[in-house]
Design an enzyme around this catalytic site. Structure first.
Site, PDB file in Angstrom:
ATOM      1  N   ARG A  26      -3.551  20.112 -16.651  1.00 28.83           N
ATOM      2  CA  ARG A  26      -4.662  20.406 -17.564  1.00 28.83           C
ATOM      3  C   ARG A  26      -6.024  20.052 -16.978  1.00 28.83           C
ATOM      4  O   ARG A  26      -7.046  20.165 -17.649  1.00 28.83           O
ATOM      5  CB  ARG A  26      -4.466  19.641 -18.881  1.00 28.83           C
ATOM      6  CG  ARG A  26      -3.266  20.149 -19.678  1.00 28.83           C
ATOM      7  CD  ARG A  26      -2.788  19.149 -20.717  1.00 28.83           C
ATOM      8  NE  ARG A  26      -3.851  18.782 -21.646  1.00 28.83           N
ATOM      9  CZ  ARG A  26      -3.743  17.785 -22.530  1.00 28.83           C
ATOM     10  NH1 ARG A  26      -2.632  17.059 -22.573  1.00 28.83           N
ATOM     11  NH2 ARG A  26      -4.729  17.501 -23.353  1.00 28.83           N
ATOM     12  N   MET A  27      -6.062  19.672 -15.709  1.00 27.97           N
ATOM     13  CA  MET A  27      -7.321  19.288 -15.083  1.00 27.97           C
ATOM     14  C   MET A  27      -8.108  20.490 -14.557  1.00 27.97           C
ATOM     15  O   MET A  27      -9.165  20.339 -13.949  1.00 27.97           O
ATOM     16  CB  MET A  27      -7.061  18.305 -13.940  1.00 27.97           C
ATOM     17  CG  MET A  27      -6.480  16.977 -14.374  1.00 27.97           C
ATOM     18  SD  MET A  27      -7.574  16.011 -15.421  1.00 27.97           S
ATOM     19  CE  MET A  27      -8.869  15.573 -14.269  1.00 27.97           C
TER      20      MET A  27
END
Length: 269
Positions: A26-27
């Site tokens: 999710r970065m």
């Protein structure tokens, strides 16, 4: 029960296993999460520093996804050892990948997450002290936070002793009200940890092997498990998005500035 004749013998310095094999999907980047900078350095470095400051003489990083980048991030620590998790099969599987490095080790082993750079030396020392004073097989340092959504809850028996870590998705409505959570600060007797991991089974939903199953397994084997509320809520800030990264970086830098100010000589005179 009387103490064993060997109980007064010096204990080996603790070791640490740092989980650093994940992707951090999710970065919005294809980098391993633990190499993102906190305080100007890869965040995993802060975890290594805390372990060393607390007295760990052996540190093993579990690497996997783009492991060359994690190894490069830790190149300034020539004493750090590495174990490789080829497949992402959960935290229990990750620790098992380091088992061969601890075959002859008889001391205590910390297991910590490489994406938790707000960890404090003092917290680790408190956990180690409780672990040793109580002669526990496992000791968990927990935190009480306002919004426990997504975290494993610490389920206690009526007498306050440890019962289990219950993952958020498996919580009953009553368990979801528990605000004491598992921030993944563990200390184990080495032999007990690796013996118990052999009994961990795959989670039927995720197909992964969870380290969080180990404390409950140890209890069922007649071992003791201690829990202490020792992790400040601020330290539990998660890093799952770039926005989270910026928030934790600000906290980390603010803490570093405060520490530097506290240690600087007073002006004037």
């Amino acid at each position: 029960m009387s103490a064993s004749p060997q109980s007064s013998a010096p204990r080996p310095a603790p070791a640490a296993i740092i989980l650093a094999a994940g992707k951090g999907t999710r970065m919005r980047s294809d980098l391993p999460k633990v190499v993102f900078p906190i305080g100007g350095r890869p965040m995993v470095c802060a975890v290594v520093d805390a372990c060393r400051a607390a007295g760990c003489k052996r540190i093993v990083a579990i690497v996997g996804y783009k492991q060359n980048l994690v190894r490069e991030a830790l190149a300034g620590y020539p004493d750090v050892e590495f174990a490789v998790q080829e497949e992402q099969l959960g935290t229990g599987h990750a620790v098992t990948c380091a088992a061969s490095l601890f075959t002859n080790f008889t001391g205590d082993v910390l297991v910590l997450c490489g994406d938790g750079p707000l960890i404090r030396e003092a917290t680790i020392r408190t956990m180690l002290r409780t672990h040793r004073d109580s002669a526990a097989a496992a000791t968990l340092a927990t935190s009480v936070i306002q919004d426990p959504t997504g975290y494993g809850r610490i389920a206690r028996n009526p007498d306050g002793s440890f019962r289990a870590i219950v993952e958020h998705k498996n919580c009953t409505p009553a368990e979801r009200e528990i605000r004491e959570v598992n921030p993944s600060y563990y200390c184990f007797r080495s032999h007990d940890l690796f013996a118990a991991l052999k009994s961990v089974t795959r989670n039927p939903v995720s197909g992964e092997y969870y380290l969080t199953d180990v404390p409950e397994l140890l209890l069922k084997q007649g071992r003791s498990v201690e829990i202490i509320e020792a992790v400040p809520p601020e330290d539990v800030l998660s890093i799952n998005t770039p926005e989270d990264l910026a928030n934790v970086d600000a906290v980390f830098k603010g803490r570093s500035r405060s520490g530097a100010a506290a240690q600087s000589p007073a002006s004037g005179g």
